[in-house]
Structures are given as structure tokens and as C-alpha cells.
Design an enzyme around this catalytic site. Structure first.
Site, PDB file in Angstrom:
ATOM      1  N   ASP A  12    -129.869 -30.333  10.145  1.00 50.96           N
ATOM      2  CA  ASP A  12    -129.062 -29.231  10.686  1.00 50.96           C
ATOM      3  C   ASP A  12    -129.960 -28.352  11.568  1.00 50.96           C
ATOM      4  O   ASP A  12    -131.119 -28.691  11.831  1.00 50.96           O
ATOM      5  CB  ASP A  12    -128.331 -28.470   9.569  1.00 50.96           C
ATOM      6  CG  ASP A  12    -129.251 -27.575   8.741  1.00 50.96           C
ATOM      7  OD1 ASP A  12    -130.484 -27.594   8.969  1.00 50.96           O
ATOM      8  OD2 ASP A  12    -128.736 -26.861   7.866  1.00 50.96           O
ATOM      9  N   HIS A  13    -129.406 -27.204  11.998  1.00 55.66           N
ATOM     10  CA  HIS A  13    -130.131 -26.339  12.929  1.00 55.66           C
ATOM     11  C   HIS A  13    -131.441 -25.797  12.355  1.00 55.66           C
ATOM     12  O   HIS A  13    -132.334 -25.427  13.108  1.00 55.66           O
ATOM     13  CB  HIS A  13    -129.231 -25.160  13.331  1.00 55.66           C
ATOM     14  CG  HIS A  13    -128.691 -24.424  12.135  1.00 55.66           C
ATOM     15  ND1 HIS A  13    -127.616 -24.885  11.412  1.00 55.66           N
ATOM     16  CD2 HIS A  13    -129.107 -23.289  11.508  1.00 55.66           C
ATOM     17  CE1 HIS A  13    -127.371 -24.054  10.405  1.00 55.66           C
ATOM     18  NE2 HIS A  13    -128.265 -23.081  10.448  1.00 55.66           N
ATOM     19  N   CYS A  70    -132.925 -30.114   6.148  1.00 58.97           N
ATOM     20  CA  CYS A  70    -132.212 -28.859   6.409  1.00 58.97           C
ATOM     21  C   CYS A  70    -133.156 -27.724   6.029  1.00 58.97           C
ATOM     22  O   CYS A  70    -134.369 -27.948   5.940  1.00 58.97           O
ATOM     23  CB  CYS A  70    -130.873 -28.803   5.671  1.00 58.97           C
ATOM     24  SG  CYS A  70    -130.962 -28.820   3.878  1.00 58.97           S
ATOM     25  N   GLY A  71    -132.629 -26.512   5.815  1.00 59.62           N
ATOM     26  CA  GLY A  71    -133.515 -25.384   5.532  1.00 59.62           C
ATOM     27  C   GLY A  71    -134.292 -25.582   4.239  1.00 59.62           C
ATOM     28  O   GLY A  71    -135.513 -25.517   4.212  1.00 59.62           O
ATOM     29  N   THR A  72    -133.567 -25.842   3.157  1.00 66.94           N
ATOM     30  CA  THR A  72    -134.208 -26.051   1.852  1.00 66.94           C
ATOM     31  C   THR A  72    -134.261 -27.514   1.451  1.00 66.94           C
ATOM     32  O   THR A  72    -135.017 -27.882   0.549  1.00 66.94           O
ATOM     33  CB  THR A  72    -133.424 -25.320   0.753  1.00 66.94           C
ATOM     34  OG1 THR A  72    -132.088 -25.847   0.736  1.00 66.94           O
ATOM     35  CG2 THR A  72    -133.382 -23.817   0.998  1.00 66.94           C
ATOM     36  N   GLY A  73    -133.393 -28.323   2.028  1.00 65.76           N
ATOM     37  CA  GLY A  73    -133.232 -29.712   1.590  1.00 65.76           C
ATOM     38  C   GLY A  73    -132.217 -29.852   0.466  1.00 65.76           C
ATOM     39  O   GLY A  73    -131.805 -30.967   0.125  1.00 65.76           O
ATOM     40  N   HIS A 103    -140.527 -44.925  -9.024  1.00 71.61           N
ATOM     41  CA  HIS A 103    -139.614 -44.912 -10.170  1.00 71.61           C
ATOM     42  C   HIS A 103    -138.141 -44.883  -9.770  1.00 71.61           C
ATOM     43  O   HIS A 103    -137.302 -45.430 -10.483  1.00 71.61           O
ATOM     44  CB  HIS A 103    -139.891 -43.690 -11.057  1.00 71.61           C
ATOM     45  CG  HIS A 103    -141.179 -43.792 -11.814  1.00 71.61           C
ATOM     46  ND1 HIS A 103    -141.499 -42.971 -12.875  1.00 71.61           N
ATOM     47  CD2 HIS A 103    -142.248 -44.630 -11.654  1.00 71.61           C
ATOM     48  CE1 HIS A 103    -142.695 -43.296 -13.349  1.00 71.61           C
ATOM     49  NE2 HIS A 103    -143.188 -44.286 -12.608  1.00 71.61           N
ATOM     50  N   ASN A 104    -137.815 -44.203  -8.669  1.00 71.82           N
ATOM     51  CA  ASN A 104    -136.404 -43.976  -8.330  1.00 71.82           C
ATOM     52  C   ASN A 104    -135.920 -44.815  -7.158  1.00 71.82           C
ATOM     53  O   ASN A 104    -134.727 -44.765  -6.823  1.00 71.82           O
ATOM     54  CB  ASN A 104    -136.161 -42.491  -8.015  1.00 71.82           C
ATOM     55  CG  ASN A 104    -136.743 -41.569  -9.064  1.00 71.82           C
ATOM     56  OD1 ASN A 104    -137.686 -40.825  -8.797  1.00 71.82           O
ATOM     57  ND2 ASN A 104    -136.216 -41.628 -10.274  1.00 71.82           N
ATOM     58  N   ARG A 137    -138.585 -51.696 -15.696  1.00 69.37           N
ATOM     59  CA  ARG A 137    -137.770 -50.755 -16.487  1.00 69.37           C
ATOM     60  C   ARG A 137    -137.077 -49.719 -15.597  1.00 69.37           C
ATOM     61  O   ARG A 137    -136.016 -49.194 -15.940  1.00 69.37           O
ATOM     62  CB  ARG A 137    -138.631 -50.073 -17.555  1.00 69.37           C
ATOM     63  CG  ARG A 137    -139.631 -49.060 -17.024  1.00 69.37           C
ATOM     64  CD  ARG A 137    -140.546 -48.542 -18.125  1.00 69.37           C
ATOM     65  NE  ARG A 137    -141.380 -47.429 -17.703  1.00 69.37           N
ATOM     66  CZ  ARG A 137    -142.493 -47.553 -16.972  1.00 69.37           C
ATOM     67  NH1 ARG A 137    -142.879 -48.743 -16.551  1.00 69.37           N
ATOM     68  NH2 ARG A 137    -143.209 -46.484 -16.640  1.00 69.37           N
ATOM     69  N   HIS A 138    -137.693 -49.462 -14.427  1.00 68.47           N
ATOM     70  CA  HIS A 138    -137.075 -48.479 -13.526  1.00 68.47           C
ATOM     71  C   HIS A 138    -135.808 -49.035 -12.898  1.00 68.47           C
ATOM     72  O   HIS A 138    -134.856 -48.298 -12.642  1.00 68.47           O
ATOM     73  CB  HIS A 138    -138.081 -48.053 -12.458  1.00 68.47           C
ATOM     74  CG  HIS A 138    -139.318 -47.451 -13.047  1.00 68.47           C
ATOM     75  ND1 HIS A 138    -139.305 -46.308 -13.802  1.00 68.47           N
ATOM     76  CD2 HIS A 138    -140.604 -47.888 -13.043  1.00 68.47           C
ATOM     77  CE1 HIS A 138    -140.528 -46.030 -14.214  1.00 68.47           C
ATOM     78  NE2 HIS A 138    -141.336 -46.987 -13.769  1.00 68.47           N
TER      79      HIS A 138
HETATM   80  C1  RB5 Z   1    -128.531 -23.202   6.713  1.00 73.85           C
HETATM   81  O1  RB5 Z   1    -128.599 -21.831   6.869  1.00 73.85           O
HETATM   82  C2  RB5 Z   1    -128.960 -23.614   5.326  1.00 73.85           C
HETATM   83  O2  RB5 Z   1    -128.022 -23.210   4.385  1.00 73.85           O
HETATM   84  C3  RB5 Z   1    -129.171 -25.099   5.264  1.00 73.85           C
HETATM   85  O3  RB5 Z   1    -130.124 -25.476   6.199  1.00 73.85           O
HETATM   86  C4  RB5 Z   1    -129.668 -25.666   3.942  1.00 73.85           C
HETATM   87  O4  RB5 Z   1    -130.800 -24.990   3.505  1.00 73.85           O
HETATM   88  C5  RB5 Z   1    -128.668 -25.865   2.898  1.00 73.85           C
HETATM   89  O5  RB5 Z   1    -128.932 -26.351   1.797  1.00 73.85           O
END
Ligand code: RB5
Length: 149
Positions: A12-13, A70-73, A103-104, A137-138
Site C-alpha cells: 500500500d501507500h 504495508c505500514g505495520t505488515g 517450520h512454517n 513433523r512440520h
Molecule cells: C495505512 O495507514 C496502514 O493502516 C497500513 O499500511 C497498514 O499498516 C495496515 O495494517
């Protein structure tokens, strides 16, 4: 998963700059083909629109692996993991990146552009690309995912 198989990537942005850095590494340094579904500018967009494109392509087997940013993922991983056969792993450190593969058998790497720096992101990417799944096992644990979706 073939270490050279193409990768579908989306963001995203909040993570366009990180996407460009990751794409440059994949294409120029690792020689991996990349399909970029956007977004391409800093204009505000809704992250699920990009998570869906990448997750669908991995879920239906068009691509063996993907990357979402994204911002946080957090939002990208929540959205991507709704799709069958998708194992999206949000990684902010090298240990998680390594274990998400061993493992995943993570098939989508997710990172937060507002959480980690560019150099750490590339190190996480390299670890994720180079670490094989251990199976055994995984695999039987992952098989249990199919009992719910
Ligand atoms: C965008 O502002 C933010 O919410 C997005 O990038 C993300 O972090 C969402 O999980």
C-alpha cells in the site's frame, strides 16, 4: 519451493519506497523475476486490495511465493491468510524470517515499512529466500491447516 521461482509483490501507500528497494534487490541482485501489482504512488489506497491480488495468485498456484508490504505488515498478513494454501508470515527479525521458512513453509513474506529499516528488510528478505522448509513433523502440522480451510 524453487529458489529462483518468480515472486508476486504488492504494497500500500505506506511501503512504496520499501517495495522499490526490495524489487531492485530481487531483480538486479538475485536475478528473480517479479510481478508487481502496485501500488505505485504515495496516494492513499486500501491495503486489502493489494493483499487480495498477491494472495489469490499464490493461493491458485500462479505464483509459488509472494511479498506483501504495508505500514505495520499486520493488515496485509491478516488479509492474505484468509486464502487457502496461503501461509503469510509477518517478519521483523532474522530469527522469525528463518523459522517462517524452516517450520512454517511461509509462501508470502510480509514486512512493515514503518516498522523496520531498509537494510534490515533486505537481510530478512535474503534469509527468507535462502532458507529451505524442513518438512517432516512440520509438514504434518501444516497439513492440519487444511482441516479448517
Ligand atoms: C495505512 O495507514 C496502514 O493502516 C497500513 O499500511 C497498514 O499498516 C495496515 O495494517
Amino acid at each position: 519451493m524453487n529458489q529462483n521461482s518468480p515472486i508476486v509483490i504488492g504494497c500500500d501507500h505506506a511501503a512504496v519506497a520499501l517495495k522499490d528497494i526490495i524489487k531492485a534487490y530481487l531483480v538486479d541482485k538475485a536475478g528473480i523475476e517479479v510481478k508487481d501489482v502496485g501500488t505505485f504512488t504515495a496516494d492513499s489506497v486500501d491495503y486489502p486490495d493489494y493483499a487480495v491480488q498477491v494472495a489469490k495468485a499464490v493461493s491458485d498456484g500462479t505464483y509459488a511465493r509472494g511479498i506483501l508490504l504495508c505500514g505495520t505488515g499486520i493488515g496485509m498478513s491478516m488479509a492474505a491468510n484468509r486464502f487457502p494454501r496461503v501461509r503469510a508470515a509477518l517478519c521483523s527479525d532474522l530469527f522469525a524470517a528463518r523459522l517462517s521458512r524452516q517450520h512454517n513453509n511461509a509462501n508470502i513474506l510480509v514486512m512493515g515499512g514503518r516498522v523496520i529499516g531498509d537494510i534490515l528488510a533486505i537481510e530478512i528478505l535474503k534469509t527468507w529466500l535462502e532458507t529451505p522448509f524442513e518438512g517432516g513433523r512440520h509438514q504434518s502440522r501444516l497439513d492440519k491447516f487444511d482441516q479448517v480451510c
